[in-house]
Design a protein around this motif. Structure first.
Motif, PDB file in Angstrom:
ATOM      1  N   UNK A 139       0.851  -1.191   0.000  1.00 32.14           N
ATOM      2  CA  UNK A 139       0.000   0.000   0.000  1.00 32.14           C
ATOM      3  C   UNK A 139       0.881   1.233   0.000  1.00 32.14           C
ATOM      4  N   UNK A 140       0.897   1.939  -1.116  1.00 34.39           N
ATOM      5  CA  UNK A 140       1.676   3.183  -1.219  1.00 34.39           C
ATOM      6  C   UNK A 140       0.731   4.346  -1.520  1.00 34.39           C
ATOM      7  N   UNK A 141      -0.438   4.276  -0.920  1.00 30.14           N
ATOM      8  CA  UNK A 141      -1.492   5.246  -1.224  1.00 30.14           C
ATOM      9  C   UNK A 141      -2.364   4.719  -2.339  1.00 30.14           C
ATOM     10  N   UNK A 142      -1.728   4.036  -3.268  1.00 34.27           N
ATOM     11  CA  UNK A 142      -2.406   3.250  -4.296  1.00 34.27           C
ATOM     12  C   UNK A 142      -1.818   1.850  -4.228  1.00 34.27           C
ATOM     13  N   UNK A 143      -2.329   0.977  -5.045  1.00 37.42           N
ATOM     14  CA  UNK A 143      -1.818  -0.393  -5.019  1.00 37.42           C
ATOM     15  C   UNK A 143      -0.473  -0.452  -5.735  1.00 37.42           C
ATOM     16  N   UNK A 144       0.564  -0.823  -4.983  1.00 41.48           N
ATOM     17  CA  UNK A 144       1.888  -0.983  -5.569  1.00 41.48           C
ATOM     18  C   UNK A 144       2.212  -2.462  -5.715  1.00 41.48           C
ATOM     19  N   UNK A 145       2.705  -2.844  -6.880  1.00 40.01           N
ATOM     20  CA  UNK A 145       2.998  -4.258  -7.144  1.00 40.01           C
ATOM     21  C   UNK A 145       4.499  -4.452  -7.301  1.00 40.01           C
ATOM     22  N   UNK A 146       5.030  -5.471  -6.608  1.00 37.97           N
ATOM     23  CA  UNK A 146       6.442  -5.830  -6.713  1.00 37.97           C
ATOM     24  C   UNK A 146       6.508  -7.204  -7.367  1.00 37.97           C
ATOM     25  N   UNK A 147       6.882  -7.289  -8.649  1.00 37.34           N
ATOM     26  CA  UNK A 147       6.982  -8.602  -9.312  1.00 37.34           C
ATOM     27  C   UNK A 147       7.999  -9.489  -8.600  1.00 37.34           C
ATOM     28  N   UNK A 148       7.790 -10.791  -8.699  1.00 39.43           N
ATOM     29  CA  UNK A 148       8.679 -11.747  -8.022  1.00 39.43           C
ATOM     30  C   UNK A 148      10.133 -11.556  -8.421  1.00 39.43           C
ATOM     31  N   UNK A 149      10.356 -11.199  -9.683  1.00 34.71           N
ATOM     32  CA  UNK A 149      11.725 -11.033 -10.177  1.00 34.71           C
ATOM     33  C   UNK A 149      12.382  -9.760  -9.655  1.00 34.71           C
ATOM     34  N   UNK A 150      11.603  -8.889  -9.008  1.00 34.10           N
ATOM     35  CA  UNK A 150      12.141  -7.614  -8.527  1.00 34.10           C
ATOM     36  C   UNK A 150      12.157  -7.528  -7.007  1.00 34.10           C
ATOM     37  N   UNK A 151      12.029  -8.687  -6.339  1.00 33.77           N
ATOM     38  CA  UNK A 151      12.015  -8.685  -4.879  1.00 33.77           C
ATOM     39  C   UNK A 151      13.432  -8.808  -4.322  1.00 33.77           C
ATOM     40  N   UNK A 152      14.169  -9.805  -4.788  1.00 33.79           N
ATOM     41  CA  UNK A 152      15.524 -10.058  -4.285  1.00 33.79           C
ATOM     42  C   UNK A 152      16.504 -10.159  -5.450  1.00 33.79           C
ATOM     43  N   UNK A 153      17.792 -10.172  -5.117  1.00 36.80           N
ATOM     44  CA  UNK A 153      18.825 -10.355  -6.137  1.00 36.80           C
ATOM     45  C   UNK A 153      18.916 -11.817  -6.560  1.00 36.80           C
ATOM     46  N   UNK A 154      18.425 -12.690  -5.709  1.00 36.74           N
ATOM     47  CA  UNK A 154      18.455 -14.119  -5.995  1.00 36.74           C
ATOM     48  C   UNK A 154      17.030 -14.636  -6.180  1.00 36.74           C
ATOM     49  N   UNK A 155      16.929 -15.826  -6.732  1.00 40.27           N
ATOM     50  CA  UNK A 155      15.622 -16.429  -6.967  1.00 40.27           C
ATOM     51  C   UNK A 155      14.972 -16.830  -5.652  1.00 40.27           C
ATOM     52  N   UNK A 156      13.690 -16.510  -5.496  1.00 39.47           N
ATOM     53  CA  UNK A 156      12.931 -16.888  -4.304  1.00 39.47           C
ATOM     54  C   UNK A 156      11.796 -17.802  -4.749  1.00 39.47           C
ATOM     55  N   UNK A 157      11.774 -18.980  -4.194  1.00 41.14           N
ATOM     56  CA  UNK A 157      10.756 -19.955  -4.603  1.00 41.14           C
ATOM     57  C   UNK A 157       9.434 -19.745  -3.879  1.00 41.14           C
TER      58      UNK A 157
END
Length: 417
Positions: A139-157
């Motif tokens: 929630x950033x005032x509106x709906x903010x989306x963080x794609x899985x590929x943009x969460x960490x530097x490494x792959x997260x299952x």
């Protein structure tokens, strides 16, 4: 009655009748859909929050109007006593109730703030409100989306434990018209990693030994974290013994000691070695082997002039082709093959020069030689029957000898003239 109505401050109901006309008119407020009001959260229920506005009508914020993201309880968005700015969604005169929205006000303010953060590349914190297919929602005032590929530097299952976490993000993409905001924590981490990497690399020198943590494994080696940056330990540098795959030696999360082999700031690469940080195999072997010992080893390499046999991790000795078997050997491949376990005798052991001479045939019994017939030399046979001087039946006259030589050699005598 239309959505536009007049509501009066409840305090005016107790005012004297003679003063109501003017004061009531001054305190009547005309509200309509879309107006913005301020109030204080007075009460919270699971699916709504009540707001004290100072008006005759109560203010209610339904659960769906509290946040731009999906929440399960009103307490996730507001607290009792909190001052809020709200937008009038509708007016229920029959129930004397104002339906209000917090998310509409938050959204209007958020777009300008997000646009500014996007242009300046600002890093800010968000709380993960939900885990959805393909990524995270904040929630950033509106709906903010963080794609899985943009969460960490490494792959997260699995992101199931990310809900409620605080992440540091940047605005990756913003589209107000389509109500779209893409956020990225990976960009923040990448930038910090590169900055830290340059600092760490500038302090590294070949030969330096460090403690690190195995981050990930590949068929060609292991990446080890040595203070916020990764260095590669090639598979050939994992151990003094032969390694088929890094997983046979190390595992992710394992603490290891490494030696810096090479630092390349331009390419951003660091070469590390685990085996170089450990005592060498020849050091360990010194005193364990002696000339004349019979040892068991594994054939590691075969060359034209012999075979190299590993008798201890990292310690290989040469079995010369002449020491492979008691018989003649044209090629070492006739006798041994790579990976074969063999017994060998140590002919010479020199740890100072890292050299071992071995013999396989010395561990085997030599085959018996076939018995040979006793024969007269060829020249004796050519001379004819042996003449016994004491035999009275043998004539030694000139004629007898001449006849005998002529008979045996024929016309060959004439060629000697």
């Amino acid at each position: 009655m239309s959505e536009e109505t007049k509501v009066q401050d409840s305090a005016q109901e107790s005012a004297p009748a003679e003063t109501i006309s003017q004061e009531a008119m001054d305190n009547f407020v005309s509200l309509k859909k879309g107006d913005t009001v301020k109030g204080t959260i007075a009460k919270i229920e699971d699916n709504q929050a009540f707001v004290s506005l100072g008006y005759k009508y109560d203010g209610v914020i339904p659960l769906r109007e509290l946040s731009s993201v999906q929440i399960e309880n009103a307490a996730e968005a507001v607290q009792v006593g909190q001052e809020v700015e709200l937008k009038v969604v509708s007016i229920d005169d029959e129930k004397e109730k104002l339906i209000l929205s917090k998310k509409l006000v938050d959204g209007e303010r958020a777009w300008d703030v997000l646009q500014s953060r996007f242009e300046q590349g600002e890093v800010f914190e968000v709380s993960v409100a939900d885990v959805v297919k393909g990524g995270l929602v904040a929630d950033v005032g509106v709906r903010g989306f963080i794609p899985a590929s943009m969460v960490e530097r490494h792959f997260v299952e699995d992101f199931s434990d990310y809900k409620g976490r605080t992440l540091r993000v940047k605005v990756k993409e913003i589209d107000r018209e389509n109500n779209k905001v893409i956020l990225s924590q990976k960009e923040v981490l990448d930038a910090e990693f590169e900055q830290n990497k340059q600092q760490v690399m500038s302090s590294l020198e070949p030969g330096q030994e460090l403690e690190g943590t195995v981050q990930r494994l590949t068929p060609f080696g292991a990446f080890v974290d040595i203070g916020g940056i990764d260095g590669l330990v090639h598979v050939s540098e994992l151990s003094w013994q032969h390694v088929a795959h890094p997983k046979d030696i190390v595992f992710e999360g394992q603490s290891v000691r490494v030696k810096v082999l090479k630092v390349d700031p331009a390419a951003g690469k660091i070469s590390l070695s685990m085996k170089a940080a450990q005592p060498g195999p020849w050091e360990n072997a010194d005193g364990k082997f002696n000339t004349g010992d019979i040892v068991t080893g594994t054939v590691r390499r075969i060359v034209n002039f012999g075979a190299f046999v590993e008798i201890a991790p990292g310690v290989e000795g040469l079995v010369h082709i002449s020491q492979l078997a008691h018989r003649h050997v044209a090629s070492p491949f006739e006798v041994v093959k790579e990976g074969q376990e063999v017994k060998a005798k140590i002919l010479d052991f020199n740890p100072a020069e890292k050299r071992v001479s071995l013999s396989i045939k010395e561990t085997e019994e030599a085959p018996e030689q076939p018995a040979q017939r006793s024969e007269r030399p060829q020249r004796d046979r050519d001379r004819g029957p042996k003449v016994e001087l004491n035999n009275p039946n043998v004539s030694l006259s000139n004629e007898s000898m001449s006849f005998t030589l002529a008979e045996r050699f024929g016309d060959k005598l004439s060629k000697l003239k």
